[in-house]
Design a protein around this motif. Structure first.
Motif, PDB file in Angstrom:
ATOM      1  N   ILE A 148      29.897  58.302 -11.978  1.00 35.88           N
ATOM      2  CA  ILE A 148      29.132  59.419 -11.429  1.00 35.88           C
ATOM      3  C   ILE A 148      29.365  60.676 -12.279  1.00 35.88           C
ATOM      4  O   ILE A 148      28.461  61.487 -12.450  1.00 35.88           O
ATOM      5  N   ALA A 149      30.559  60.803 -12.851  1.00 37.42           N
ATOM      6  CA  ALA A 149      30.831  61.956 -13.722  1.00 37.42           C
ATOM      7  C   ALA A 149      29.974  61.911 -14.985  1.00 37.42           C
ATOM      8  O   ALA A 149      29.526  62.958 -15.472  1.00 37.42           O
ATOM      9  N   ASP A 150      29.718  60.719 -15.517  1.00 40.35           N
ATOM     10  CA  ASP A 150      28.833  60.601 -16.688  1.00 40.35           C
ATOM     11  C   ASP A 150      27.439  61.131 -16.338  1.00 40.35           C
ATOM     12  O   ASP A 150      26.836  61.884 -17.109  1.00 40.35           O
TER      13      ASP A 150
ATOM     14  N   GLU B  66      36.814  64.568 -17.009  1.00 43.75           N
ATOM     15  CA  GLU B  66      35.477  64.006 -16.762  1.00 43.75           C
ATOM     16  C   GLU B  66      34.549  64.332 -17.923  1.00 43.75           C
ATOM     17  O   GLU B  66      33.790  63.475 -18.390  1.00 43.75           O
ATOM     18  N   PHE B  67      34.611  65.575 -18.378  1.00 45.62           N
ATOM     19  CA  PHE B  67      33.735  66.017 -19.457  1.00 45.62           C
ATOM     20  C   PHE B  67      34.038  65.287 -20.760  1.00 45.62           C
ATOM     21  O   PHE B  67      33.123  64.780 -21.417  1.00 45.62           O
TER      22      PHE B  67
ATOM     23  N   ARG C 190      30.505  59.050 -24.464  1.00 47.10           N
ATOM     24  CA  ARG C 190      29.707  57.944 -23.934  1.00 47.10           C
ATOM     25  C   ARG C 190      28.216  58.267 -24.049  1.00 47.10           C
ATOM     26  O   ARG C 190      27.414  57.420 -24.437  1.00 47.10           O
ATOM     27  N   LEU C 191      27.860  59.493 -23.677  1.00 45.24           N
ATOM     28  CA  LEU C 191      26.462  59.912 -23.727  1.00 45.24           C
ATOM     29  C   LEU C 191      25.970  60.039 -25.163  1.00 45.24           C
ATOM     30  O   LEU C 191      24.820  59.714 -25.465  1.00 45.24           O
ATOM     31  N   VAL C 192      26.850  60.490 -26.057  1.00 46.82           N
ATOM     32  CA  VAL C 192      26.507  60.556 -27.481  1.00 46.82           C
ATOM     33  C   VAL C 192      26.285  59.134 -28.017  1.00 46.82           C
ATOM     34  O   VAL C 192      25.288  58.866 -28.691  1.00 46.82           O
TER      35      VAL C 192
ATOM     36  N   ILE D 175      19.965  59.471 -11.517  1.00 50.26           N
ATOM     37  CA  ILE D 175      20.501  59.359 -12.880  1.00 50.26           C
ATOM     38  C   ILE D 175      21.444  58.161 -13.040  1.00 50.26           C
ATOM     39  O   ILE D 175      21.350  57.438 -14.037  1.00 50.26           O
ATOM     40  N   PRO D 176      22.355  57.880 -12.103  1.00 42.66           N
ATOM     41  CA  PRO D 176      23.213  56.699 -12.298  1.00 42.66           C
ATOM     42  C   PRO D 176      22.441  55.399 -12.535  1.00 42.66           C
ATOM     43  O   PRO D 176      22.789  54.648 -13.474  1.00 42.66           O
TER      44      PRO D 176
END
Length: 128
Positions: free
Chosen positions: A6-8, A45-46, A52-54, A94-95
């Protein structure tokens, strides 16, 4: 096997912009994350979510320049899914979008911010 968190999704939703010229600084990301989830992101979290998002091709990050933004792919995903439920439905829309991409890739080397950058961003946000 790694799984999206969920943090992602929270970090992805809090990032705006489409390039380094209009990418947002960390203070603004912390503020938006707080506004949409009524909580302040943790540095852990950040720094887990960003690489991961990159790796998924959804965002780009220039931590030394304090800029974060969506790629074209990330912006398209954001626009497509947020229109289904609005910004405040991020935690339900979003998840599943991230899960459709398959498992996240955690980089072998740790990703980090410049020393003290996250704490300064949180303090600036809280001083508002």
């Amino acid at each position: 096997m790694a799984a999206w968190t969920i943090a992602d999704a929270w970090v992805f939703t809090a990032i705006e912009g489409t390039g380094p010229h209009d990418g947002h600084p960390l203070t603004r990301i912390v503020a938006k994350a707080d506004a949409i989830n009524h909580a302040v992101l943790l540095e852990s979290e950040f720094v887990r979510a960003v690489p991961r998002l990159v790796a998924a091709g959804l965002i780009e990050a220039a931590p030394a320049a304090d800029r974060y933004w969506h790629t074209e792919t990330g912006r398209a995903l954001y626009d497509r899914w947020i229109t289904r439920g609005g910004l405040f439905a991020w935690s339900t829309v979003i998840p599943p979008a991230l899960e459709q991409l398959g498992p996240p890739q955690d980089p072998a080397a740790g990703w980090s911010l410049p020393a003290g950058a996250f704490q300064r961003a949180v303090q600036a946000h809280l001083r508002g």
